[in-house]
Structures are given as structure tokens and as C-alpha cells.
Design an enzyme around this catalytic site. Structure first.
Site, PDB file in Angstrom:
ATOM      1  CB  CYS B 158      30.272  63.415-125.757  1.00  0.00           C
ATOM      2  SG  CYS B 158      30.758  64.378-127.286  1.00  0.00           S
ATOM      3  CG  HIS B 257      28.278  60.392-129.282  1.00  0.00           C
ATOM      4  ND1 HIS B 257      27.369  60.849-129.549  1.00  0.00           N
ATOM      5  CD2 HIS B 257      29.351  60.971-128.822  1.00  0.00           C
ATOM      6  CE1 HIS B 257      27.398  62.349-129.882  1.00  0.00           C
ATOM      7  NE2 HIS B 257      28.225  62.538-129.013  1.00  0.00           N
TER       8      HIS B 257
END
Lengths: 367, 367, 367, 367
Positions: B158, B257
Site C-alpha cells: 500500500c 498513507h
């Protein structure tokens, strides 16, 4: 230093968050006696606990000896019995006020940013460059009229402080650094109170702190460089040019600024991570050698665990007066990378100013 | 693609957090029909809402059409009516299970890490390198017996995903990158459920995520590099060697993120930040051109505000299928630095697998 | 209502957090056309995206159709083309401004507290007491000069709203309540922006919200009571006196007010928890029957899981237009206790005003 | 007590979060010497710092004197040199282990729930009911064989503890309570480590803690009631029946349980809030009178500020050994309502056990 008469001090900006920390550090201090509290005109004339009502945000109550002290305006005349001022003033007023206190021959130790890059003011991180105090006679000589006692000594930005202690230890052991890249994750207390809105930071990160990257990039060279021209100017690390890049972020942490840092040395081959760790653990600073009251026992604590330092677990260690480092390892791009933590409200702010004053006292600059 | 018969698909690891996201994306999908749910032996035979009880952590209730579907064990025989599997399996079992599904001639699109660095498996970020699907005939040919339909296509980690989309856009516009330094601030959802203990992350940052830095450093070259030897091997960006350094941190953010990135180009002079911004805004990817259902309208959204992107404000934009970028500016050490954000549970996980399948369908790999 | 001409509306306080929510709800609304934006003098004359710069804190960007609308001062003359105003004004100015708009014969639907306890203004929670609109002719008649169209309809405090919907459903099924004790855990968004300082709420709970308990205790009776004297006054639940006690707390949650409630009925024996659950699930309100665009499909969602409702998981359900209830069980002191959740920025604020206007339209009060 | 030989003690469950707190409290304790560490079979035989690696979550490092102590299994034979055991064991094993240590004639002070409602075990909150120790001879007499020294003394559930101290002070001053309604907002540390998943609690409140309400409702009567039948049974407050209702919630706070409480007295007229505040401030407990090392100087601290106590600001006061109260005011339904705070990991857990042992020592129960 025991047995000596305590120096009377005033805290400027006494109702703010930095001022509150100054107060907690100065109660029962062996060298200093808290004799005055300066704040804005709105607070002047009120008892401290009234002036600070609703804004005292410390885990300890207001010290009994301070609750009923009267707050005065930030003019030197209000504090004629004091010889020294600790300034937690906001930068919007610190410039003028600190200048006036210096002109009144008071020694000003300031957490404000205004004079950090001033060519006459040493920018002192107490674990790094107390030698820069040597410029003070020159600062005094340049004032008109020449000052006998007064001066201004700013400490560094909180996030800079956490990193330069480590960089200093590395330079002491392995020679000058050529490149420093750092990314910070900074606590909300760094913005004061009310400071950061909870709607901005809960479940969030803000990848921007106004002027912070510029401060870190500029201050690092001044602090790590030497003095030149018979202690009348800063060398700014220009003898060994150093490139510095900073990226600063605000994270939902109460206290404790974390930084991810990568560095490259001028001298190659660079040290291994084991050599770097050993150098960091062995680093001792002048504040420790001088026996300063607020100095940490260990300037740099290096963690072995892979997931440390962490703000919540490590910020209170040694009352926040040292720096914690972890994850010292090889960098695939530069030489070495690591993580460092500083308690931004302690060593990153009030503790630095107090330690700077303790050092100045021991080195004879307060007479 | 309208009018076509839908492909029947199974979600493996259906009770986990990635599996839950797959389910939400596949309900009412124009190309795929959710026809099977695979989970551990403990869940097999139970209705989905029973098997997932206490672990469904989505803001939307379990879709009505899925509540009473029966969960089966993760063996191909349980899902013989399906042609395609989306895998949200834990890496402890994904290796074996995905291999079995491929051997049963099923097309496996996986979010697990097991086959990411496999020399036969393309590591596909759908906005970056769908061209790597061209290695699939070779993957099938290397199996014994040779496979007609089955293959495994993993998507990237990710945190890698959020950065390589931006790097790809820069390389397309300005040629190969020579150096990439990145520091991440990653959401807790990246660790699954129960994942990160609240005692570890509230009022805290953990400057360590096991194996994460190694993944980012390794995956970046594979994704950005080309194919070689007649589409039978990965070039790994070795023609233009690229140094990559990553520092990964866990922050108290639910989803999203964030990464601070600095890059240096091979070709000098490097682009200005304005040129870089323009290139990022103009970047369009094959998934868009192919008209994929889950593709974002804008692959990279560049923010003008100095304090964006922020996880909480920007992660839901375009249903989390694009990447947000901000603070594109000159780096005093390398060439350009910026901040990027990816929704780790959407484009950083389930959305990537689904988009990869949509692309594979449109490019004819599913027949 | 399709086919009808849309009513032109203005949002007052358009740059604030409630105003932003109004804007998002009114874009593409079938009954209303967003035709004006009112804000402080500082914003007047500027484009909306400029006026709101740095304060737009929504997960969706500013709608394209609104970005370049010009903001005007909050005086009726600026919005002469509008017939209706939604007010998200701060209470420091709402009193005067709303009064002026009413006097200009505009229908004002307000989220401000100023007129909530006014003896001429209905205090309407759209899922509870739209019947109180019947006092509007009397309100108009009392104005001098008598008004043909203008009126003010405030909605309730956000925390009150979440509880009274449930209390209403219980009273409808089991007769009047005698005692209500409620303790809230309220989201930071309830305090607006910048609102709650992060230093006050991270890793913390503040057991106090100024005036909030008084509001809840006072509003509950007005909302749940009937009208009297030929629809010219509020009965205030005085026919069946009801004791209400509230304790209000601020918790580190972005959106969603949770309340722990215990109630005692006048008629004994009190219903069992199963009977109460059934009544809550069966509750339908006039807004649903009238087919209002913003009405929830299910007014009260009762959860079976023991640990729901939870703010983060349940606040977005039905676009935040309904109320979630859980843990309905016997109280050892009163009769029944339960937990309720309301999305304070949706049903607890903008959605209430919009729904009130939708109801008023359908009931003929906007002509 | 100075000059006396220290009693050798073992901490059971030494690697858990409560065990860690016991260790920090027992290092340098004037009455007790930490001589043994008990933990699960997996830890037995290892050095403490190895056994606890990755789970030590305190703001202070492992004390040097404890780092290299060897951990043993939780059987009495491993700790034959010890006379006293502090148990931080999980309830899944505490029942059997504590019973075995008692049978081996050791004095067990336990934080586990297993024996709290046992008819032979006093349930002691040290600031409330040390008089219940008088049942210990009966407990010993009922064992087979009769015990000379061994016994089990549990302390109360953390959330109960915070409230009953205040209730005790009110009953002492104004006679028995008839009704108690309380709603808690409890810290995550109450659930141990890893305990609450961050995905469950960040930006959230969970309105449910398994069995917690039942514990609070049951324990309150046992603690506040007296002894009967010549100190061989608990009166359970049955002479003056008391109805208790609790609603428990988990909030994103590290340490510190907050409770909103309303009470009704048997004797009417009830005290005014001023009278109640005075009684709380004047309350002193036996632990203070006995000069116990860990007793707070002020058992109950009443705050004047309207927004206190707050967990983050007030939990560390007096090292977490007292209770903080605020917002004492009239309740529109019952008589008086207020907010109370207890440090759940200090007075709510380890501090209670240690204080109970200090009291037992001073009252002669340890010989």
C-alpha cells in the site's frame, strides 16, 4: 554552585505554555529565584492564578509559591530587582520586549525565534554549542551605549534541537557532515495553546508547518558551525558546506517531536552504524561537564529495540532533557539513517533556555 | 463492456479487512459477480454475517446480498463455478492457497505480499504498469502442466503504491529517476484488525513497520522498470540504476498513507517544480484510457493549498482510487520534493486488485 | 414534488462549518436552488472559494457551482430574489440577522440557538414534532406589521436531537415519560472551527460544555410537548410533568454525539426492553410519510450487537439522517436504559433545517 | 514503620501491564522487597527484560534492579522465600494460582476479579473499607486445613474504585445512599495490552465493556456495606437498600476513568452541593491516618473550575493515588450529581493492592 546567592529572574510571557514550563522549572531551582512574572497588559496587575485561569494546561497544579504572585507588564522597569529574564514571549512581541530588557542590562534567555539568526546573537542548543557564548562580549560592545551585562541568547527551534544534538555527536566523532535530510513528525504542543484545532489533527496528519522547514535548514548550519574573526562572527558551517533539506509534519501527538534523518559525511569511508551508535552513546557535552543542574545524565540515549524511540514512551525520560535515538542503520542513498526524538516542551523549549543560563552562569557570563 | 456476461468471482479471505473491502467493491460491479466467499476452516459452512460477526468494521452494513451467503474453505473445489479470485488472504496462507487456485486455472488477483517479487509474477499498480501483464503467457507456460487460463497477479504494498504513481508520472515526463528518498506516515488500517494496539498508537508515533522499508525499496524498481527478454523477465530499472531509501512510520490515522518524498533525475537540468506540477496534472494512465469502471477520473490530484494533502480530508476523494499530491517544491539536496497521499485500503489494496482485473479483462487476459 | 419550480434559497453563515454542510446538502436539491451566500462583512464581495480559503474542512471539495459564487453581507436586501434562508450563523449575530430576514418576509430555517425557546417559534426536530409548525400563523400574526410569509423555525441543539427522536417513539408507544436522565459524549465538530483545541481533547475527555446541559433539559420538554390555546402556545410537557437531567462531555471524536439514557414511564408496568425495541423499529415519522427528499428510510435503527452504535461506524448510515440506538435494556433504577447516536453535523444540524423546510413546503407553509 | 525488616514479595503476572505497575511501585518501597517475579510457563527461566521484551509499555525504563531478575512459574514453590504476593494475573488463571498461594500460607493481594464477590474475601478499596480486613481470621478458619497466615484480599474493579471513594465520603457525612446512577468513560489501559484495537477506538467511543456494568453494580454494595455476624459475613448495604445503575463506555484516553454520577440520599432534605463539596474536601481515610507510604495526602481533590477533572491533566496528581471530583451540583432528578476521575492503572489497580498490603501490615494482619 551551592552556597551562592540565587539570581533573581523574571519569566516573560508567563501565562503562555512556554512560560508555564519556565515556572515549573524555576520553582526550587538551585541557581535562580523566580522573582517576577511578565505578561500582556491584559494580565498586568492580576494575580497569576487569575491571569492564567483556563489556560494552565500542565499535569501539575500551579505551584503554591506562584499562584498569588502579581503579574506585571513586560517592561524592564517592572522588574528592576531581576538580573535575568527567561522569555517565552510570542514572536509578535518578543523582538521589541527582549531588546528593551537587554538595553536595561538584563541577561535575556529566549525561546522566541526573533534573534535566532541575528549576526550578534549566539543560537545555543545547550548540549551542542555553548562555546558560542564567546560572542557575547562582542554583542555587548556593539550596543549603543555599550552594555556591561545585558545580552540576548536565543535557543533553537524545537525540531532543530532534537536533530542537531545527534549531528554534533556524529561530527565530533567522524568529521563534518556534507548532507542532512530530515523529515519531522511534530507534536501539537509545539504550536502553543489553543494552537492546533482538534478538527485539523484528530485522525489526521498536516504535512506543513509554516516557516518550520526554513528554520531547520537555516539554524542547523549556524549551530553546528564555529565562530570566526576573533569570536565576532559565525562561521555558519561554510568551511565545510552542508546541504540540508527538511520536511515538517504535524501529527496527533501531545509532546515529543520525532525526526527521520539521513546523513552523508565528508570523510569517506563513512562510519558503520555500529561505530555511529558507539559515538552517540559516548557523547558528552559541556553542560554535563560543568555540572549543570538541568543537564541530562546521558545526552543521547540510543535504543536497541527496533521500534523506539516513541514519543509517548520516551519523552519523559530524564525529565525530557536528553535526546533519544533509534534505528541507526545504513542508508541506501546517503551514509547513515536514524530516528531521533526530542521533548519539544522541555529540551526543545524551556529546558534549553534554563540550561543555557546555567551554563552562562558557570562560565562567568552572568557577572 | 456493457452487455457482456459477468465473470463469477470468489473473494478469498472474505472475513478480513481487505476481504470486506473487496465485497463492498464487487457488489453491483458491472464486470464481476460475487459468487463465492472463502475463509478459514473455522468460518467454513457458516453464513457470512455469522462468520464475520464482531469483525465487520466498515461504515456501511454488510450488503444484503452477501449477509446470508455461505462461506467455504479456501480450496478451488469449493468455487468451481468461479473463474477469478480476489485474494485478501494473510501472507501466512496466501502462498499455498493462491498457488492452488492458479493451478486450478483460475485468475488470481492478490493483495498478499507472497508473489510480489516472484520472477514470473507481474507486480501491478493499475495506474502505473499494466503493461507488465504481458508476462502472463510466460508465467502460464512455466507452470507444469502449462496453464491455459490460470495466473497470479499481485498488487503492490500500500505505501509503495502511493509513491510509484507519482514517480511514474515524473519518469514519463522527465526521464529516469536516479535517487528516491521517502518517509511514510502510515495509517493503522494498514496493519489489519485487530492490528495495532491502541496503547501503542494513541498520542504516539511508532517509527517502525516490520519489513515495510525493504518492501518499498524492492518493489519500486520492479514496478517502474520494464520487461525484457521478449516479455519473460523484469528489467528492474537496472538499465538506469536507481537508489531508493525508505523510512516508515505508523501514525494515529485511520486510513490514508502519507509520504514525504525527494527525488533526483538522471537528466539534468531537472524540471522546475512548476514543470513537475504540470506533468503530474497531465498524467493519464492506461486504466483510464481503457474506461475501467473503478479508474479515477484524475489519476493524480495536485493541491495548491500549502497544507494538503491530508489523510482525513483527501482520502475519500474519487472513492480513494487516485493519488493526491501537494507541496511540490525544490529540494535543497536532491531535485524535487513533495508529499503524496494514497488511500491504503482503497487504491492501496482492494481497488488495485479490482482495477487490475478490470484492465486484464479489457486487454483480453481473462479469456 | 417533481416538476415544481425550485425555491431560491440563501445560506447565511456560509463560510462556517454548518454553512458548508448546508451548501453540500443544497447542491442538486430537488426543491431548493442555492441562489445566495451570506457571510460576515469581511467576506462580502469575495468569491466563495476565496472567502472560505483555509476553512473548508469537508471531505468533498467545494462544489464547482459554488466556488465562484459571490458572497454578500447578511442583510435581506442582498438576497431579494430568495424566499427562504438557511441560517448557520453564530449565535452572537443570529438573533438580529434572522429577525431582519423574517421581517423581510423570508422563511428562515435556523440552526442557531437564539429563537429555540422563543414562545412564538416552534422548535422542530423533523423526525419528532413537525406538528408544531401550526404555530406559524400565530407567529406571523404577532409581528408588527403582520407578516404574510416570513417566519423563523429553529431546529434543536444537536445533542437534544439525538435523544428526543427516541423519546418520541417511546412516548408514542407507551405514553408519557416521567423521568429522563442522559449523559452525552459529544464530538468536537459540535464546537465549530477552530473550536476545540487539540491540546484540550487529545488523550482526554472534557466533562463540560458550556450551557449544553441547560439546553438539553429545557428543549426536551418543548419538543415533546404539544401545542395549546388553539395553536398559539407550547404546552411544554407540563400536562405530564417530566424531570430531565443531563450531563454533557466532550470526547475526541470527529462527528457523532453518543448519549447514555435512562427513562421512567408514567404508566406502569413499563414496557419490557423487547417491547421498547419493537416500538423503536416500528416508529415512522411525518417526514417519511410526506416523502421528504432528505428523510431517512428508517428513522431509528436499532442494533442487535452489544457494542453498537459507535460514532465512527454508524454516523454515516443513511447519510446521517436517522438515529441509531443500541443496548436497550432494563435499568435497575428507572425503567429502560439505552444508548443513542446522532450525526451532529447532519441530523443534528444542517439536515434538520433542510428537512424542516422540506416538511414546511409539503405542508403548505412556504406559500 | 522504618527500621523494620522488609517483607519479601513476589509479583504474579509480572510481564503484564498491571504487573509492570506493581514492579515500579515496589522498587525502593519502604515495607516491601521485590524478591520474585512470576509469569506464564513461556516466560519462566528467562531474565525479566527478555521475558517482557516488546511488552514493557511504561514511560520509565525497566528498573536496573529488575532487568536481570529471573522469572519463574506461578507456583508457590518457586517463591518459598516470599511471604506476600501481589497478583496482576489475568482472570483466566488467577483463580487457581491465587488459591494455591493462599494454601501455601502466603498473603495474596490481588487485582484480579475472581475473588471479589467471594463471601470470605474482603473487597477492599484502601481509601474506603479497610475495616473489612476483619473478616480475614474467618477466611483463614474456613480453609482446610485452617491457615495461619495465608489469605486473599482482592481490590475492586478500576471504575468502581473511582466512584465508591466519593460515595463513602458522602455516606459518612450524610447517611446512606438510596440511589446511584453512574456512566463511565473509561481509558484503554483498563483493557490491558494489546487490549483495545486502535481501529476500534480512534475517532470513536465504544458504548460497551463486557461485564463491567454488572461488576460496578455488584461491587458497590459490598464495598460500602459493613460486616455482620461477628465479622464473618458481608452486610452488602442491605440494611439500607441501594439501587445502582451503571452504563460503561470505552473512550480514546490512555489512562484515567471518568464517571458522571447522580445520587439520592435516604435522609431528606439532602445536602446542598456546597455541603457536599465541604464533606468531600474534609474526608480522610484510615490509610492516611495509619501513615501508609502510598496513601495520598488528599483523598479527594475537589476542583473549582467548571471543566475539571480531566483525565490527561489530573490523573498524575498525587501519583494517581487519590480521586478527583468536579462539577458537584444539584441534580434535577436525584439529589446531587458530580464527575469523578480515578487513575485506573494506579489507585484503580496496582496502587490499591499495594496500599491494601500497607494497611494490612500496619493493622497487624501480615504476622
Amino acid at each position: 554552585m551551592s552556597g551562592q546567592k540565587k539570581i533573581k529572574v523574571v519569566v516573560l510571557g508567563a501565562t503562555g505554555t512556554v512560560g508555564q514550563r519556565f515556572i515549573l522549572q524555576l520553582v526550587d531551582h538551585p541557581n535562580f529565584e523566580l522573582a517576577g512574572l511578565g505578561a500582556s497588559a491584559a494580565s498586568a496587575g492580576r494575580l497569576y492564578h487569575e491571569a492564567v485561569a483556563g489556560r494552565w494546561k500542565q499535569a501539575h497544579p500551579i505551584p503554591e509559591s506562584v499562584r498569588n504572585m502579581t503579574v506585571n507588564s513586560c517592561i524592564p522597569e517592572s522588574f528592576s530587582s531581576c538580573d535575568l529574564a527567561f522569555s517565552g514571549l510570542d514572536s509578535s512581541v518578543a523582538g521589541t520586549v527582549e531588546c528593551a530588557f537587554r538595553a536595561a542590562n538584563m541577561c535575556v534567555f529566549s525561546n522566541a525565534k526573533n534573534y535566532r539568526m541575528d549576526p550578534l546573537c549566539p543560537l545555543i542548543v545547550p548540549l551542542v554549542n555553548p562555546s558560542h557564548l564567546a560572542i557575547l562580549p562582542h554583542q555587548q560592545a556593539c550596543m549603543s551605549p555599550r552594555l556591561e551585562h545585558g545580552f540576548i541568547v536565543p535557543n533553537a527551534n524545537c525540531s532543530t534541537t532534537g536533530v542537531v544534538v545527534v549531528l554534533k555527536a556524529l561530527e565530533d566523532a567522524f568529521g563534518p557532515l556534507e548532507t542532512v535530510m530530515m523529515q519531522t513528525m511534530q507534536a501539537i504542543s509545539g504550536a502553543g495553546y489553543p494552537g492546533v484545532s482538534s478538527l485539523d489533527i484528530l485522525d489526521n496528519v498536516v504535512p506543513y508547518i509554516r516557516d518550520e522547514e526554513e528554520k531547520m535548514e537555516a539554524e542547523t548550519g549556524k549551530i553546528l558551525g564555529g565562530l570566526k574573526n576573533n569570536d565576532t562572527a559565525f562561521e555558519m558551517h561554510e568551511t565545510n558546506p552542508m546541504k540540508v533539506s527538511a520536511q515538517c509534519n504535524r501529527v496527533p501527538v501531545i509532546d515529543g517531536h520525532l525526526a527521520c534523518v539521513s546523513v552523508k559525511f565528508k570523510n569517506q569511508p563513512a562510519p558503520s552504524s555500529d561505530q555511529a551508535i558507539k559515538a552517540l552513546r559516548n557523547f558528552t557535552c559541556e553542560a554535563q561537564k560543568l555540572g549543570c543542574h538541568s543537564a541530562p545524565k546521558q545526552a543521547i540515549t540510543v535504543h536497541d529495540e527496533p521500534d523506539r524511540p516513541q514519543p509517548r514512551l520516551d519523552r519523559e525520560w530524564q525529565n525530557g532533557a536528553g535526546v533519544s535515538v533509534g534505528r541507526v542503520r545504513k542508508c541506501p542513498v546517503l551514509d547513515i539513517k536514524f530516528v531521533s526524538l526530542v521533548n519539544n516542551v522541555m529540551l526543545g523549549a524551556a529546558t534549553s533556555s534554563v540550561l543555557n543560563a546555567e551554563i552562562a552562569l558557570r562560565k562567568g557570563y552572568l557577572q
